[in-house]
Structure formats: structure tokens, C-alpha cells
Design an enzyme around this catalytic site. Structure first.
Site, PDB file in Angstrom:
ATOM      1  N   THR A   1       1.287  -1.534   0.583  1.00  0.00           N
ATOM      2  CA  THR A   1      -0.107   0.080   0.234  1.00  0.00           C
ATOM      3  C   THR A   1       0.545   1.220   0.320  1.00  0.00           C
ATOM      4  O   THR A   1       1.815   1.315   0.546  1.00  0.00           O
ATOM      5  CB  THR A   1      -1.305  -0.106   1.419  1.00  0.00           C
ATOM      6  OG1 THR A   1       0.354   0.039   2.487  1.00  0.00           O
ATOM      7  CG2 THR A   1      -2.196  -0.856   1.322  1.00  0.00           C
ATOM      8  N   ASP A   2       0.154   2.125  -0.689  1.00  0.00           N
ATOM      9  CA  ASP A   2       1.190   3.487   0.135  1.00  0.00           C
ATOM     10  C   ASP A   2       0.184   3.591   1.989  1.00  0.00           C
ATOM     11  O   ASP A   2      -0.482   2.652   1.461  1.00  0.00           O
ATOM     12  CB  ASP A   2       0.050   5.150  -0.767  1.00  0.00           C
ATOM     13  CG  ASP A   2       1.379   6.332  -0.530  1.00  0.00           C
ATOM     14  OD1 ASP A   2       1.616   6.090   0.523  1.00  0.00           O
ATOM     15  OD2 ASP A   2       1.264   6.993  -1.820  1.00  0.00           O
ATOM     16  N   TRP A   3       0.474   4.749   2.067  1.00  0.00           N
ATOM     17  CA  TRP A   3       0.516   4.726   3.867  1.00  0.00           C
ATOM     18  C   TRP A   3      -1.200   5.579   3.725  1.00  0.00           C
ATOM     19  O   TRP A   3      -0.938   6.517   3.891  1.00  0.00           O
ATOM     20  CB  TRP A   3       1.036   5.917   4.171  1.00  0.00           C
ATOM     21  CG  TRP A   3       2.889   5.336   4.841  1.00  0.00           C
ATOM     22  CD1 TRP A   3       3.477   5.430   6.367  1.00  0.00           C
ATOM     23  CD2 TRP A   3       3.781   4.321   3.855  1.00  0.00           C
ATOM     24  NE1 TRP A   3       4.664   4.368   5.933  1.00  0.00           N
ATOM     25  CE2 TRP A   3       5.082   3.753   4.822  1.00  0.00           C
ATOM     26  CE3 TRP A   3       4.289   3.565   2.934  1.00  0.00           C
ATOM     27  CZ2 TRP A   3       5.697   2.940   4.180  1.00  0.00           C
ATOM     28  CZ3 TRP A   3       4.725   2.799   2.117  1.00  0.00           C
ATOM     29  CH2 TRP A   3       5.917   2.536   2.885  1.00  0.00           C
ATOM     30  N   GLY A   4      -1.742   4.487   4.231  1.00  0.00           N
ATOM     31  CA  GLY A   4      -2.976   4.512   4.287  1.00  0.00           C
ATOM     32  C   GLY A   4      -4.080   4.337   3.326  1.00  0.00           C
ATOM     33  O   GLY A   4      -5.160   5.038   3.462  1.00  0.00           O
ATOM     34  N   SER A   5      -3.720   3.454   2.210  1.00  0.00           N
ATOM     35  CA  SER A   5      -4.174   3.567   1.002  1.00  0.00           C
ATOM     36  C   SER A   5      -4.927   2.156   1.051  1.00  0.00           C
ATOM     37  O   SER A   5      -6.083   1.793  -0.012  1.00  0.00           O
ATOM     38  CB  SER A   5      -3.215   3.271   0.280  1.00  0.00           C
ATOM     39  OG  SER A   5      -2.446   2.464  -0.111  1.00  0.00           O
TER      40      SER A   5
END
Length: 734
Positions: A264-268
């Protein structure tokens, strides 16, 4: 006594020797095939240990499996430099004293070099620093397409053309991964704006998806062999891209056979079932509410943590889904932190500095040079006024995740003082911005009127003015998290330039940005350079180009429109950009960038691929090796190029292809080859461009496949998308 000593020595020798004769577990035996090692390690892990490996344990690490000696995975942001260290559980800088880096130019600059060999050197140097710093994954490069000049992260990407991005990203990845550090290509996919990025659903045709937005990712996987891919925040077909079955299972892992880690991207990440079933392997940066802030030490509550574990135990999700994720993570480990043969890396070397400076020098684009305003040789002027905050502002700071803690950042002003002498330079700030901030625009604390008045007074008494303007990495400039609000220069720069030109017409402008800007003053200035976020060696590179030690050879990796409405994304209104907060419709379809301008006959201010030099080049007649080809052939195009100017320089020969009678609409021309060559004054060289006929293909959404149609094709040798020098025609037979 002697017997006791001998007995002790024997025990010591046996204690040392015994492990040498003991059989290693298969997963620790690097003489065994990797896939066997993966299966052996997997078979030894408990369910809980496997769950722990597929989510974060801190801001930038995952736990590994300590019981089996499988190390933690450490990663860092770093599309153009290894980011500083952070404390374990939040976004506070750790304040280490040994986490500075070489800041390399941003990727728009790298793309502007049109030099794949330099891209390899860039990646190799970056990978060495990442390896020395103990990183297993470097979170870059970014290859999202430049669709709108307002997008806040365009400076991190490689421009508007998928072919250019594809050619440049492959050697970058290979250079990084030679160090045993995984490159992580991002953001997969359709993250072409920052506004509404966390919820926007992108509605795009299959043709545009395949021809424009997926191409560089495909090259990164299938040609570059990238070991990690990062998902984007936005949605596609109503599902978040970081756990999207179509994008990940069907395309990335199915069609492209990607064998690395999808993270993931951070928080995706937003859903356990979708993350489990739709191909997400590693979850980073999530809190229990799906955001990247709000709850401390929530790692066991991530979607792929306890919720995933409980669903497996209840039989709602099969353990086989988890096992497939762990196989990929273990494969990454064997390529990186469990690879005993990987080099140790290096940090802040002279070679790294040289790479940073070389990329910066080759990326600067000369856009206007009336009456040979540039170069400004030492001694030509007695008083040079340098005006503008960007001549002194630290541009390695800010911008979001690409912020850097450079060991040094040489400013343009410092470079010019070194070049021309302090006695010949007078500086005035002219305008001012506040400190960079991710979420808001901070005031500068300086009086704008006083800055303008001082700058005008300095300009009035100077022989020549060099204005350093453009954007910076502040909020709603070139910065992650939101987009620009207009194409205009911020902080009153247009008005300042107008006042300077009223008192001194001998003005050259150096724009520093990762995006196109409006230029209402263009006709009145004598010279114009498009510069970029050049990193550690910004000042030296800038001074060498301005002073004529280096002839500029950069080419625009994106079109600069005359008006924002001339850009393809903005032509169709808010529906096409920025959308309504729920959906954004890519009404421009496959006509992005120069494809739009050329096909719709809309003149850009400066076209894609454009760039001037201090010398002149002439082209001979272009030749092909034959006139007719089959679909499996490669077209060989040759042209002679001569440097007929007065100094050494580099030329970028570009090859565009047009189909005469396509069954579906196609752009007027598409870049399918380029080569940068360095010529001494008076020197001639033959350039050979080899283009596989398969590269003539378009994506036929009626058949859901790539098609090369039998037809006549025009091959155009050009210096930009608008400056065609030679044309040859070939036939592709059935």
C-alpha cells in the site's frame, strides 16, 4: 595439566566445527533454489507469524520472523534521495546526525535528460546510499503520467509521455536493484492528481488505461524486473487501487507475471476482504480508520493483521491467500536482506555528487535565447543582478514524502558567485514564501512591498538581471496532498517581473519547478530556462550552464500550454478535472499532452521534446533498411547529425510514428524512439534507431488486445513533437 588443555582445545575445536557439519535448513541454504527455500520457510511458520509479516510494525518497517532468523524489512521514501529517519510510531524526524543524503534532481529533471544511461547511474547511486543506510526497499521511482500542470506531485514523475517514462524507468530500477535494494514503482495506477486523491474514482477507457497510464508500470515489471509495486490512493471501477482485483490480480500479477510484493501507499488500504482477495501483500501506514494518523501503535489492528487472522480462523477466508502473500514477501527477503552476496553500499561519495551534478546539467532546458542572451561568459557584464527567492531557498525540503535532508545543497546564488565573483553579483529576494508545510501555507513574515521595491532598485542599477522564480515545495505548489490552484506564478512573481522589465529590459528568467507555469512576460524577456529541483549540486550545475561551460541539452518531458484551458484535462471542464469529489472522467482519453495538442491543432507555448542549445545541429536524409516489414520485424532508421555550431553539445534525436488509415482514432504522432548523442563542434555521427514493429500497435478495446494493423506508417525524425526534420514511410504487411 597438558591433558586438560588438550581436552579443552578439542572441545573448542568441536564446538566451532560442529555447526559446519550440521545441515542447514533449506530456507537458510543459499545454494538451494529460491522457490524451495520459500516453501521451506513457509512450512515452518505459524499462522500468527505469517500474519505479522504482511503488515507494518512501525512507520517504515515490518517485523520479519525473528524465531526463524528472517530479518525485518526496512524501507524509506526516496524517489530522488534517501529520506531522513523517523521515530518509530509517528511523523516526527528522529534528529539523527548520520541520516543525511545526496539529493539527486527530481525525476522531471531526469526525464528531461532523455538519457537512459544517466538514469541507470542515478538509480545505482541512489541504491548504494539506500543500501548503506540499511534500507531493503526504496519507495520510488514514480511513473504516473503528467495529465494536468496543476498536479502537486508531477515533479516526482517522468512527464506526459508513456514511452519516455518507460525507457527511463527501466535502467533506474536495474541500477537500484543491483545493490540488493528493491525499487518500488509507484503509484499504481491513475494517481494523476492530488486533489480528492483519497476518494476519487477514475473513469477511464480501456484504451487510455493501456496505452497511456499502464505503460511505464508494465515496462518497470516486464523489462525492469522491479521487486515491489506501491498502490495508489484513488479508486478504479469503484474499488481502491491498492486492493483492486482488475489492476492487481488480473493485470499486474496475471498478465504481467509480477512476482514481487504489492504494498500500500501509507493509509491506502480500506477493507480486509478486498485486501486479502485482491492481491495486496503488504500493508503500510494504515490506522484502524483507514487514515495515516489518529491512533498510536495500531499495527495489530490493520486490515491484514488481527481482522485477517480472525477471518482465517473462522473459515471466512482461506489461509492460502495469506500463504501467497508470504511467498512474495519471502522472495523479496531472499533478494534483499537475506541475500548474502549483496554489496554493502556507499554513502555521500564523490561519484554520487558527480551523478547528481551531471543529471542536473543535462536536464536544464533552454527555452528562449534572444540574441544569444545565454551563455553569460565571465567578464561580459560588470554587475549581474540575481533576483528571486528561488536563488537561495532550500528546495530539497518540503513537498511531502520526497523531502530530503541533504548533506549540502548548493544554491544558484552560491554557484553564480563562484562563477562570476562576489564583486560582480548583487542579490535581492524580490518575493518570499513561508516555510514548507504539508497542510497549509505559512506566511513568510517579510513585507512584500519592501521586497519588490528593493528588487526593482537593484535591477535598475544592473547590467543584466537573472530572475530565479517558479514554484517551490510548499502547500499547493509542487507538493503532495493537494494540487495547485492555477498555472500562475505564486507570491506576486508576474507583477514583480513586470516592474523589473520596466527598469531593465535585459532580463533572463530561470524557472525552477516540476510543472508548467503561465508566462505573460515571455515576449519581453531575453532568455528563459526551465530548471527543476536540482538537488545537492543545483548551484554548480546552474552556473555551469548559464556560464557556458556546459551547453544545455535538456528537453521538455511535458508540453507547456498557452492557457490552462488548452491542456487536455482542463479543456472539458471540471468533470474531467478535478471531478466532483466522487468521480473524475478522463474525457481526453488517449490524447494526453502533445497527443492532444498535435491532434487537435492547438499550439502549445512550448512543445514536448523541445529544447535549445548553444550550438547548432543539422540533419541529413533519413533512411530505413527496407520499405516493407512484417509484424515480427524491427525497423532500422538511420540519420546523420552534424554539429555545425561553435561549441561541443548534445542533441536528442526523436522518432515519432503515425499510422495512415487506422481502424480506430489514433494520435497524429507518438514517440517511439529517441537517442541522445554528444558531438564536438564540427563532428558528424550516424544515429541508428531500432523500433520493433510491435511498438506500432494500439490497444483495440473491441478485441481487448494490442493490434498492429497492416498499413502505411510515417516515421518522423524530429527535435520536438512540433519540429520534424526528416520523414520516411514504410509499409507493414499482413
Amino acid at each position: 595439566m597438558k591433558e586438560k588443555i588438550n581436552a579443552l582445545l578439542a572441545l573448542l575445536v568441536w564446538g566451532v566445527a560442529f555447526p559446519l557439519f550440521a545441515q542447514l535448513p533449506v530456507y537458510l541454504d543459499d545454494s538451494m533454489p529460491v522457490e524451495e527455500r520459500i516453501e521451506d520457510a513457509l512450512s515452518r511458520m505459524t499462522l500468527e507469524e505469517k500474519i505479522a509479516m504482511c503488515h507494518a510494525q512501525s512507520k517504515f518497517s515490518t517485523p520479519g520472523c525473528p524465531r526463524l532468523g528472517i530479518p525485518e524489512i526496512w524501507m524509506s521514501d526516496g524517489p530522488h534521495g534517501v529520506r531522513m529517519e523517523f521515530v518509530w510510531d509517528d511523523w516526527t524526524h528522529a534528529q539523527w546526525t548520520n541520516d543525511s543524503c545526496t539529493a539527486y534532481p527530481a525525476l522531471t529533471c531526469l526525464a528531461a535528460t532523455f538519457n537512459p544511461e544517466l538514469s541507470y547511474r542515478y538509480g545505482k547511486a541512489l541504491g548504494e546510499e539506500a543500501r548503506y543506510r540499511g534500507k531493503d526497499i526504496i519507495l520510488g521511482p514514480g511513473v504516473n503520467i503528467y495529465r494536468t500542470p496543476l498536479s502537486g506531485r508531477n515533479f516526482e514523475y517522468m512527464g506526459e509521455d508513456p514511452f519516455l517514462s518507460s525507457v527511463m524507468v527501466v535502467p533506474y530500477i536495474r541500477g537500484v536493484q543491483e545493490n540488493g535494494v528493491a525499487a518500488c514503482v509507484k503509484h499504481f495506477v491513475l494517481n494523476n492528481q492530488e486533489k480528492y486523491r483519497n476518494e476519487i474514482n477514475v473513469v477511464v477507457s480501456d484504451r487510455a488505461l493501456n496505452e497511456i497510464y499502464l505503460q511505464a508500470f508494465k515496462a518497470a515489471v516486464m523489462q525492469g524486473g522491479v521487486w515491489a509495486v506501491m498502490g495508489s490512493y484513488n479508486k478504479y471501477k469503484g474499488t481502491y487501487c491498492s486492493h483492486n482485483d482488475t489492476l492487481i490480480n488480473q493485470i499486474l500479477k496475471g498478465d504481467w507475471k509480477f512476482d514481487g510484493v504489492m504494498l500500500t501507499d501509507w493509509g491506502s488500504a480500506h477493507d480486509t476482504d478486498e485486501a486479502a482477495r485482491n492481491g495486496l501483500d503488504l500493508e503500510m501506514g494504515t490506522w484502524t480508520n483507514g487514515l495515516t494518523w489518529g491512533l498510536s501503535s495500531a499495527y495489530d489492528q490493520y486490515y491484514l493483521a488481527r481482522p485477517f487472522l480472525e477471518k482465517i480462523k473462522r473459515g471466512e477466508l482461506p489461509e492460502s491467500l495469506l500463504d501467497e502473500k508470504i511467498r512474495r514477501i519471502l522472495r523479496l527477503c531472499f533478494r534483499t536482506n537475506m541475500n548474502r552476496a549483496r554489496p554493502f553500499g556507499r554513502k555521500l561519495t564523490d561519484e554520487h555528487t558527480a551523478v547528481a551534478r551531471k543529471v542536473a546539467e543535462e536536464g536544464i532546458v533552454l527555452l528562449k535565447n534572444e540574441n544569444e542572451f545565454f551563455p553569460i561568459q565571465p567578464g561580459r557584464y560588470k554587475k549581474i543582478a540575481v533576483i528571486g527567492e528561488n536563488a537561495v531557498k532550500k528546495l530539497t525540503e518540503g513537498g511531502g514524502s520526497s523531502e530530503l535532508k541533504a548533506r549540502r545543497e548548493v544554491s544558484p546564488l552560491q554557484g553564480l558567485i563562484e562563477k562570476y565573483g562576489k564583486e560582480n553579483i548583487v542579490y535581492s529576494m524580490g518575493y518570499a514564501s513561508g516555510a514548507p508545510d504539508y497542510n497549509r501555507e505559512l506566511p513568510s513574515g517579510l513585507d512584500a512591498d519592501s521586497l519588490v521595491a528593493s528588487a526593482v532598485e537593484v535591477a535598475k542599477g544592473a547590467d543584466v538581471v537573472l530572475f530565479f522564480g517558479g514554484l517551490n515545495k510548499n502547500f499547493r505548489q509542487d507538493c503532495e496532498g493537494d494540487d495547485r490552484e492555477s498555472m500562475d506564478l505564486p507570491y506576486g512573481q508576474n507583477e514583480l517581473l513586470d516592474k523589473i522589465l520596466q527598469v531593465n529590459p535585459n532580463v533572463g528568467v530561470i524557472l525552477i519547478s516540476g510543472n508548467a507555469v503561465s508566462m505573460p512576460w515571455l515576449d519581453r524577456v531575453k532568455g528563459l530556462m526551465q530548471s527543476w529541483y536540482l538537488g545537492s549540486e543545483a548551484g554548480w550545475a546552474t552556473a555551469r550552464v548559464i556560464g557556458g561551460e556546459v551547453s544545455p541539452s535538456g528537453r521538455l518531458p511535458f508540453s507547456i500550454p498557452r492557457r490552462l484551458e488548452d491542456n487536455s484535462a482542463h479543456y472539458f471542464g471540471a468533470r474531467s478535472y478535478p471531478g466532483d469529489g466522487k468521480n473524475v472522467y478522463y474525457c481526453d482519453d488517449i490524447l494526453v499532452g502533445y497527443r492532444w495538442h498535435d491532434t487537435r491543432h492547438i499550439d502549445p507555448l512550448f512543445p514536448f521534446g523541445y529544447g535549445l542549445s548553444y550550438t547548432r545541429f543539422e540533419y541529413g536524409k533519413a533512411h530505413v533498411d527496407r520499405s516493407a516489414y512484417a509484424c515480427c520485424d524491427t525497423v532500422q532508421v538511420e540519420v546523420e547529425v552534424a554539429n555545425v555550431g561553435d561549441m561541443d553539445g548534445a542533441e536528442t534525436v526523436q522518432l515519432y510514428v503515425s499510422q495512415q488509415n487506422p481502424s480506430l482514432p489514433r494520435p497524429v504522432k507518438e514517440l517511439k524512439g529517441f537517442q541522445k548523442l554528444f558531438l564536438r563542434k564540427g563532428e558528424k555521427k550516424w544515429v541508428t534507431l531500432n523500433v520493433p514493429v510491435q511498438d506500432f500497435a494500439f490497444y483495440d478495446d473491441r478485441q481487448a488486445r494490442w493490434v498492429v494493423e497492416p498499413d502505411r506508417y510515417k516515421l518522423q525524425i524530429a527535435t520536438s513533437s512540433r519540429d520534424v526534420r526528416q520523414t520516411v514511410e514504410v509499409v507493414v504487411n499482413p
